[in-house]
Design an enzyme around this catalytic site. Structure first.
Site, PDB file in Angstrom:
ATOM      1  N   GLU A 157      53.762   0.309  42.558  1.00 44.95           N
ATOM      2  CA  GLU A 157      53.503  -0.739  41.562  1.00 44.95           C
ATOM      3  C   GLU A 157      54.265  -0.463  40.266  1.00 44.95           C
ATOM      4  O   GLU A 157      54.912   0.569  40.110  1.00 44.95           O
ATOM      5  CB  GLU A 157      52.005  -0.821  41.244  1.00 44.95           C
ATOM      6  CG  GLU A 157      51.242  -1.881  42.032  1.00 44.95           C
ATOM      7  CD  GLU A 157      51.559  -3.302  41.561  1.00 44.95           C
ATOM      8  OE1 GLU A 157      52.450  -3.485  40.695  1.00 44.95           O
ATOM      9  OE2 GLU A 157      50.925  -4.240  42.068  1.00 44.95           O
ATOM     10  N   ASN A 160      46.431  -9.344  37.446  1.00 45.71           N
ATOM     11  CA  ASN A 160      47.811  -9.184  37.896  1.00 45.71           C
ATOM     12  C   ASN A 160      48.726 -10.167  37.156  1.00 45.71           C
ATOM     13  O   ASN A 160      48.291 -10.941  36.306  1.00 45.71           O
ATOM     14  CB  ASN A 160      47.917  -9.418  39.407  1.00 45.71           C
ATOM     15  CG  ASN A 160      48.260  -8.152  40.162  1.00 45.71           C
ATOM     16  OD1 ASN A 160      49.139  -7.396  39.730  1.00 45.71           O
ATOM     17  ND2 ASN A 160      47.592  -7.900  41.267  1.00 45.71           N
ATOM     18  N   ASP A 165      50.810 -11.291  43.282  1.00 44.65           N
ATOM     19  CA  ASP A 165      50.687  -9.924  42.777  1.00 44.65           C
ATOM     20  C   ASP A 165      51.486  -9.847  41.475  1.00 44.65           C
ATOM     21  O   ASP A 165      51.365 -10.717  40.631  1.00 44.65           O
ATOM     22  CB  ASP A 165      51.171  -8.923  43.827  1.00 44.65           C
ATOM     23  CG  ASP A 165      50.507  -7.558  43.675  1.00 44.65           C
ATOM     24  OD1 ASP A 165      50.443  -7.052  42.540  1.00 44.65           O
ATOM     25  OD2 ASP A 165      50.076  -6.977  44.679  1.00 44.65           O
TER      26      ASP A 165
END
Length: 290
Positions: A15, A148, A200
């Site tokens: 991430e 997100n 996301d």
């Protein structure tokens, strides 16, 4: 266009890729692997530093330290020495929460969202926070399951955020006052319930378009500022998590991904990728101002 796997060792939960213009290197994290990574495209070397807990998102600093949003709050980390200095924990009363996604605004304030670890609770427990240069921390917006999608338009006047939860799957846009650091006029930017992937991580390019990593759908989706789909890029795994624009011309798209177990084989899930030849350039994400 070319999509290359540049780090083959899969992260558990890759991430928060952030390009350091000063270093010409890519920082990224493995949340569940509890590690900060730094990839050097000139050598192909990826190094990492273990963290004491889950590390959700990061921002660069002007002094070569990194600002971290960990499970237990914000911290400064110096990759040169390995020193980690804790700053503050705005959710010390919520031990089951951790930080997830984050980015900086045009003035260098750090925005970061929290989420509950493990199965969702009975109500959404995540929130978005704004950390100022003087380390003043402000709880800005409540009521999220999985925070997100944070990104700012090139002029700094539009803020995007999303909730990845399967029941929500929505990206919102706000008008944003860069001087005051305050969003207003919340509206639905994209409802993704008819799309292959859930929203996301997000990023904006130099044209003002918003890029969404469609986790579960194996695609990156570019939306115009009006919220219309402009382009879709199929990627080599089903679980892209976030992109960052890097390279000297900010024309390389770096993409992190999630390694998932217990489902159909997805051999490239969790790897780090570089996408070139798209004809799209990004904008520099400012360092944290503190």
């Amino acid at each position: 266009m070319d999509i290359e796997r540049i780090v083959a060792e899969p992260a558990k939960l890759g991430e928060s890729p952030v390009w350091s213009v000063a270093e010409q290197k890519l920082y990224w994290v493995d949340i569940d692997g509890r590690a900060l990574h730094r990839f050097d495209p000139s050598s192909g070397r990826d190094e990492n530093w273990p963290m004491p807990e889950e590390i959700g998102c990061i921002a660069t600093r002007r002094d070569h330290r990194m600002l971290l949003a960990l499970r237990n709050g914000f911290a400064n980390f110096d990759p040169r020495t390995g020193d980690l200095v804790r700053l503050l924990d705005p959710e010390a009363d919520k031990p089951d929460n951790r930080f997830n996604d984050g980015t900086t605004d045009s003035k260098g304030r750090f925005w970061a969202g929290t989420m509950r670890m493990g199965p969702p609770g009975e109500r959404p427990e995540g929130a978005f926070y704004r950390l100022d240069a003087d380390l003043g921390c402000h709880r800005m917006i409540d009521g999220f399951w999985t925070t997100n999608g944070l990104a700012f338009s090139p002029d700094g006047r539009t803020l995007y955020m999303s909730d990845s939860n399967a029941k929500v799957r929505t990206v919102w846009a706000f008008d944003y006052d860069p001087d005051a650091g305050v969003p207003s006029n919340r509206r639905v930017f994209v409802d993704t319930r008819g799309m292959a992937g859930r929203p996301d991580g997000g990023a904006c390019d130099a044209d003002g378009c918003y890029w969404m990593a469609g986790i579960g759908g194996g695609e990156l989706v570019r939306f115009t500022p009006a919220g219309a789909i402009d382009r879709t890029i199929r990627v080599p795994c089903r679980t892209p998590t976030k992109i960052a624009f890097g390279g000297r011309g900010l024309d390389v798209i770096y993409m992190t991904s999630l390694q998932k177990a217990g489902e159909e084989p997805d051999p490239l899930a969790g790897c780090l990728f570089a996408i070139t030849g798209t004809g799209v350039t990004g904008v520099e994400v400012p360092p944290f101002a503190g």
